[in-house]
Design an enzyme around this catalytic site. Structure first.
Site, mmCIF file in Angstrom:
data_model
loop_
_atom_site.group_PDB
_atom_site.id
_atom_site.type_symbol
_atom_site.label_atom_id
_atom_site.label_comp_id
_atom_site.label_asym_id
_atom_site.label_seq_id
_atom_site.Cartn_x
_atom_site.Cartn_y
_atom_site.Cartn_z
ATOM 1 N N ASN A 30 0.863 -1.176 0.000
ATOM 2 C CA ASN A 30 0.000 0.000 0.000
ATOM 3 C C ASN A 30 0.903 1.231 0.000
ATOM 4 O O ASN A 30 1.488 1.570 1.021
ATOM 5 C CB ASN A 30 -0.891 -0.027 1.254
ATOM 6 C CG ASN A 30 -1.755 1.208 1.372
ATOM 7 O OD1 ASN A 30 -1.799 2.045 0.471
ATOM 8 N ND2 ASN A 30 -2.439 1.334 2.498
ATOM 9 N N TRP A 31 0.988 1.851 -1.154
ATOM 10 C CA TRP A 31 1.915 2.988 -1.286
ATOM 11 C C TRP A 31 1.381 4.251 -0.602
ATOM 12 O O TRP A 31 2.094 5.232 -0.472
ATOM 13 C CB TRP A 31 2.179 3.286 -2.766
ATOM 14 C CG TRP A 31 2.980 2.235 -3.489
ATOM 15 C CD1 TRP A 31 3.366 1.012 -3.020
ATOM 16 C CD2 TRP A 31 3.500 2.327 -4.823
ATOM 17 N NE1 TRP A 31 4.087 0.342 -3.977
ATOM 18 C CE2 TRP A 31 4.183 1.126 -5.098
ATOM 19 C CE3 TRP A 31 3.452 3.316 -5.826
ATOM 20 C CZ2 TRP A 31 4.817 0.884 -6.321
ATOM 21 C CZ3 TRP A 31 4.069 3.073 -7.033
ATOM 22 C CH2 TRP A 31 4.751 1.867 -7.283
ATOM 23 N N LYS A 32 0.114 4.239 -0.237
ATOM 24 C CA LYS A 32 -0.523 5.411 0.394
ATOM 25 C C LYS A 32 -0.303 6.652 -0.488
ATOM 26 O O LYS A 32 -0.221 6.515 -1.706
ATOM 27 C CB LYS A 32 0.000 5.590 1.820
ATOM 28 C CG LYS A 32 -0.146 4.288 2.634
ATOM 29 C CD LYS A 32 0.106 4.444 4.108
ATOM 30 C CE LYS A 32 -0.074 3.089 4.787
ATOM 31 N NZ LYS A 32 0.058 3.145 6.231
ATOM 32 N N HIS A 78 -9.333 1.082 5.096
ATOM 33 C CA HIS A 78 -8.050 1.314 5.773
ATOM 34 C C HIS A 78 -8.250 2.265 6.950
ATOM 35 O O HIS A 78 -9.043 3.207 6.872
ATOM 36 C CB HIS A 78 -7.031 1.894 4.787
ATOM 37 C CG HIS A 78 -5.641 1.844 5.329
ATOM 38 N ND1 HIS A 78 -5.173 2.771 6.230
ATOM 39 C CD2 HIS A 78 -4.646 0.952 5.140
ATOM 40 C CE1 HIS A 78 -3.930 2.447 6.563
ATOM 41 N NE2 HIS A 78 -3.589 1.352 5.912
ATOM 42 N N GLY A 94 3.059 -1.107 4.247
ATOM 43 C CA GLY A 94 3.108 0.323 3.965
ATOM 44 C C GLY A 94 4.524 0.748 3.636
ATOM 45 O O GLY A 94 5.027 0.541 2.530
ATOM 46 N N GLY A 95 5.202 1.336 4.613
ATOM 47 C CA GLY A 95 6.535 1.918 4.413
ATOM 48 C C GLY A 95 7.515 1.022 3.665
ATOM 49 O O GLY A 95 8.191 1.475 2.727
HETATM 50 P P1 13P Z 1 3.285 0.331 7.670
HETATM 51 O O1 13P Z 1 3.792 -0.957 7.062
HETATM 52 O O2 13P Z 1 4.002 1.539 7.167
HETATM 53 O O3 13P Z 1 3.176 0.249 9.150
HETATM 54 O O4 13P Z 1 1.765 0.507 7.120
HETATM 55 C C1 13P Z 1 0.895 -0.553 7.200
HETATM 56 C C2 13P Z 1 -0.324 -0.200 6.433
HETATM 57 O O5 13P Z 1 -1.066 0.686 6.821
HETATM 58 C C3 13P Z 1 -0.597 -0.928 5.193
HETATM 59 O O6 13P Z 1 -1.881 -0.649 4.718
#
Ligand code: 13P
Length: 249
Positions: A9-11, A94, A233-234
């Site tokens: 999830n690149w956000k 999310h 995420g990160g």
């Molecule tokens: P992180 O891996 O950055 O904690 O984020 C998790 C996330 O929200 C994936 O949707």
């Protein structure tokens, strides 16, 4: 069918150039596991990402969508629009959307219905906050989130749903649920499904864990019997790290 999935999830990260660069780096990685690989870039880069991964075993998925077909919803994107550019899977619920954009179980139920009507696969996210965990009612919170958004569906619909347990306190904080905490909650989620829909639905459900998954902890988390993959995420923003996680199965 239950499977291994690792989804990035690149956000709200990566413009067009960074998207191109990251995708070309991802293509250079070697997959040694059986996990399905997904990436979720921003809306503006979905088409480009979809086109550039057509020949690769990487599915491009959306981070969100609206519950209506179309109409006066300025700034929103519909399931039909996503389908029209080839996107077949959407992340819904999310915790960042719940926290910053007022998404509720009720609006998420509508989004889930809309996605399923358009024959899309849903990665449905939920998870408790730190105060819930401290108060010891994290299972109640998770049960309620799942029931309110999904339990109006029939058993067949669950073939098109992937669940993603993401404890809010572990997202972007560097604090990961311990592998045992993840396992306990995933087992609880499966029991909750079984109580309503029976063993087959529960056993076939793919349940991902999300929250500070990194190359260093992925193997241990993924070794738990009820953890079928991760929503990352990160660490999904670096090709090497992401594939180290993909290959942790
Ligand atoms: P992180 O891996 O950055 O904690 O984020 C998790 C996330 O929200 C994936 O949707």
């Amino acid at each position: 069918m239950r499977k291994h999935i690792v989804a990035g999830n690149w956000k709200m990260n990566n413009g067009l150039i960074q998207t191109e660069t990251l995708i070309s780096e991802l293509k250079q990685q070697t997959k040694t596991s059986d996990a399905e690989v997904m990436i979720a870039p921003s809306f503006t880069n979905l088409w480009h990402a979809f086109q550039s991964t057509r020949q690769d075993p990487i599915e491009v998925v959306a981070q969100n969508m609206h519950f209506a077909d179309n109409g006066a919803y300025t700034g929103e994107v519909s399931a039909g629009m996503l389908k029209s550019i080839g996107i077949k899977t959407v992340i819904l619920g999310h915790s960042e959307r719940r926290a910053y954009f007022n998404e509720t179980d009720e609006s998420l139920a509508r989004k889930v219905d809309q996605a399923l009507e358009h024959e899309m696969r849903v990665i449905f996210c939920f998870g408790e906050e730190l105060f819930n965990r401290k108060a010891g009612n994290h299972e109640d919170i998770v049960e309620r989130q799942i029931k309110n958004a999904l339990f109006h569906l029939d058993a067949d619909a669950f073939k098109h749903i992937v669940l993603a347990y993401e404890p809010v306190w572990a997202i972007g904080t560097g604090e990961t649920a311990t592998p045992d905490q993840a396992q306990d909650m995933h087992a609880f989620i499966r029991q909750t499904l079984e109580a309503k829909y029976g063993k087959d639905v529960a056993n076939d459900m793919t349940i991902l864990y999300g929250g500070s998954v990194k190359p260093a902890n992925a193997k241990e988390i993924f070794s738990k019997p009820d953890v079928d993959g991760g929503l990352i995420g990160g660490a999904s923003l670096k090709a090497e790290d992401f594939f180290a996680i993909v290959n942790a199965f």
